[in-house]
Design a protein around this motif. Structure first.
Motif, PDB file in Angstrom:
ATOM      1  N   PRO A 148      -4.454   4.279  -4.345  1.00  0.00           N
ATOM      2  CA  PRO A 148      -3.113   4.419  -3.765  1.00  0.00           C
ATOM      3  C   PRO A 148      -2.406   5.654  -4.331  1.00  0.00           C
ATOM      4  CG  PRO A 148      -3.017   2.872  -5.574  1.00  0.00           C
ATOM      5  CD  PRO A 148      -4.464   3.324  -5.469  1.00  0.00           C
ATOM      6  N   LEU A 149      -1.471   6.192  -3.583  1.00  0.00           N
ATOM      7  CA  LEU A 149      -0.684   7.334  -4.044  1.00  0.00           C
ATOM      8  C   LEU A 149       0.064   7.036  -5.344  1.00  0.00           C
ATOM      9  CD1 LEU A 149       0.811   8.616  -0.679  1.00  0.00           C
ATOM     10  CD2 LEU A 149      -0.572   9.984  -2.274  1.00  0.00           C
ATOM     11  N   ALA A 150       0.398   5.782  -5.552  1.00  0.00           N
ATOM     12  CA  ALA A 150       1.209   5.395  -6.706  1.00  0.00           C
ATOM     13  C   ALA A 150       0.549   5.708  -8.043  1.00  0.00           C
ATOM     14  CB  ALA A 150       1.542   3.909  -6.628  1.00  0.00           C
ATOM     15  N   GLN A 152      -1.139   8.459  -8.859  1.00  0.00           N
ATOM     16  CA  GLN A 152      -1.234   9.880  -9.182  1.00  0.00           C
ATOM     17  C   GLN A 152      -0.529  10.135 -10.516  1.00  0.00           C
ATOM     18  OE1 GLN A 152       0.410  11.926  -5.749  1.00  0.00           O
ATOM     19  NE2 GLN A 152      -1.621  12.270  -4.904  1.00  0.00           N
ATOM     20  N   ARG A 164       2.260  -2.246  -0.471  1.00  0.00           N
ATOM     21  CA  ARG A 164       2.914  -1.490   0.583  1.00  0.00           C
ATOM     22  C   ARG A 164       3.307  -0.096   0.087  1.00  0.00           C
ATOM     23  NH1 ARG A 164       5.385  -6.589   1.041  1.00  0.00           N
ATOM     24  NH2 ARG A 164       7.256  -5.802  -0.026  1.00  0.00           N
ATOM     25  N   GLY A 165       3.612   0.798   1.027  1.00  0.00           N
ATOM     26  CA  GLY A 165       4.086   2.132   0.684  1.00  0.00           C
ATOM     27  C   GLY A 165       3.074   2.910  -0.127  1.00  0.00           C
ATOM     28  N   LYS A 166       3.511   3.473  -1.250  1.00  0.00           N
ATOM     29  CA  LYS A 166       2.620   4.264  -2.090  1.00  0.00           C
ATOM     30  C   LYS A 166       1.558   3.427  -2.783  1.00  0.00           C
ATOM     31  CE  LYS A 166       5.587   8.231  -3.065  1.00  0.00           C
ATOM     32  NZ  LYS A 166       6.185   9.087  -4.123  1.00  0.00           N
ATOM     33  N   ASN A 167       1.717   2.098  -2.729  1.00  0.00           N
ATOM     34  CA  ASN A 167       0.700   1.205  -3.287  1.00  0.00           C
ATOM     35  C   ASN A 167      -0.358   0.812  -2.260  1.00  0.00           C
ATOM     36  OD1 ASN A 167       1.722   0.944  -5.967  1.00  0.00           O
ATOM     37  ND2 ASN A 167       3.311  -0.442  -5.204  1.00  0.00           N
ATOM     38  N   SER A 168      -0.256   1.346  -1.063  1.00  0.00           N
ATOM     39  CA  SER A 168      -1.209   0.997  -0.010  1.00  0.00           C
ATOM     40  C   SER A 168      -2.615   1.481  -0.360  1.00  0.00           C
ATOM     41  CB  SER A 168      -0.761   1.630   1.309  1.00  0.00           C
ATOM     42  OG  SER A 168      -1.702   1.386   2.327  1.00  0.00           O
ATOM     43  N   SER A 171      -4.238   5.180   0.306  1.00  0.00           N
ATOM     44  CA  SER A 171      -3.211   6.150   0.693  1.00  0.00           C
ATOM     45  C   SER A 171      -3.378   7.488  -0.024  1.00  0.00           C
ATOM     46  CB  SER A 171      -1.817   5.585   0.435  1.00  0.00           C
ATOM     47  OG  SER A 171      -1.665   5.126  -0.897  1.00  0.00           O
ATOM     48  N   TRP A 172      -4.030   7.472  -1.186  1.00  0.00           N
ATOM     49  CA  TRP A 172      -4.374   8.727  -1.859  1.00  0.00           C
ATOM     50  C   TRP A 172      -5.772   9.179  -1.459  1.00  0.00           C
ATOM     51  CZ3 TRP A 172      -4.808   9.491  -7.918  1.00  0.00           C
ATOM     52  CH2 TRP A 172      -4.870  10.861  -8.198  1.00  0.00           C
ATOM     53  N   TYR A 216      -8.144  -2.844  -5.021  1.00  0.00           N
ATOM     54  CA  TYR A 216      -8.459  -1.501  -4.532  1.00  0.00           C
ATOM     55  C   TYR A 216      -9.943  -1.132  -4.488  1.00  0.00           C
ATOM     56  CZ  TYR A 216      -3.454  -0.714  -4.968  1.00  0.00           C
ATOM     57  OH  TYR A 216      -2.092  -0.811  -4.828  1.00  0.00           O
TER      58      TYR A 216
END
Length: 252
Positions: A148-150, A152, A164-168, A171-172, A216
């Motif tokens: 996930p983006l979270a 990074q 959800r969101g950056k935890n999807s 998403s990264w 993940y």
């Protein structure tokens, strides 16, 4: 690349009831340095993961450990992922299953030698005890992760409150790591201060808790290599006899 399934892939749990791993297994300690292996410049995480796992096994059984050169990494990435140096459009990563098949058939060249594996087998994603056993018996586990983006810039990977969101998941993007350090008792779902594993990523060992892995990670494999087996006279350091497993794999 996204995880790909193949019904022909050997399932490690189909072979036998895996013995329970002891706590605090650590295959990372004897590796002097893993190295980035170009993964800060290229999407070659699968290549880096396979080479890191080979280094980890070699270190444990007392074989020389050489950090693969950039040229070694790029050659493997080109052969497996179709990367053309200088053409960013070809930097598209690798599929783990395809890369493992290539490793078995053709080997990975680094440190002046070609390292081939005998076989590989998938590991269940949502069973802490089986993952710990696989890590213990085979000197590490190669994992595909939908990051996930979270995370990074994070210094550890911990289960988020939501997906959800950056935890999807994803998403990264997809990533590949090596599980080499088991920080908890496999009979429990709880980790050591929340961190259940040490995974090798970008040349370092990062803490990852079970909840993060459960959310993940989307594929997981062990490798069976001649170096690991021969040096241990046909057995893993845990005394697990691999003779029948190899016969079963050959029969497939």
């Amino acid at each position: 690349s996204p995880a790909r399934r193949d019904l022909r892939t050997f399932q490690i749990t189909n072979y036998t009831t895996l013995p329970l791993a002891p706590p605090d297994v650590d295959w990372t300690a004897k590796v002097p340095e893993y190295g980035m292996l170009c993964n800060d410049q290229l999407g070659c995480c699968v290549i880096a993961g396979m080479m890191h796992l080979a280094m980890q096994q070699r270190a444990q059984v007392g074989l020389p450990v050489v950090i693969p050169s950039d040229a070694d990494v790029i050659a493997a990435y080109s052969a497996i992922g179709g990367y053309v140096p200088g053409d960013p459009s070809t930097d598209q990563g690798c599929n783990v299953l395809d890369a493992l098949t290539h490793w078995r058939k053709h080997g990975l060249k680094f440190g002046g030698a070609t390292h081939k594996i005998t076989a590989f087998a998938s590991v269940p994603l949502h069973d802490t005890a089986k993952l710990a056993s696989a890590n213990w018996l085979f000197g590490g586990v190669l994992d595909g992760v939908a990051l996930p983006l979270a995370v990074q810039g994070a210094t550890s990977w911990l289960k988020p409150k939501s997906l959800r969101g950056k935890n999807s998941p994803g998403s990264w993007g997809g990533h590949c790591v090596v599980t080499g350090k088991d920080l908890f008792d496999a009979r429990s779902q709880s980790g050591n201060n929340g961190c259940a594993y040490g995974v090798v990523t970008w040349g370092e060992v990062m803490a990852e808790d079970w909840g993060f892995r459960n959310d993940y990670e989307d594929e997981s494999y062990v490798i069976i290599s001649p170096e690991w087996i021969e040096v241990q006279t046909g057995k893993s350091p845990a005394g697990f006899n691999l003779t029948q497993l190899l016969a079963d794999l050959k029969a497939l």
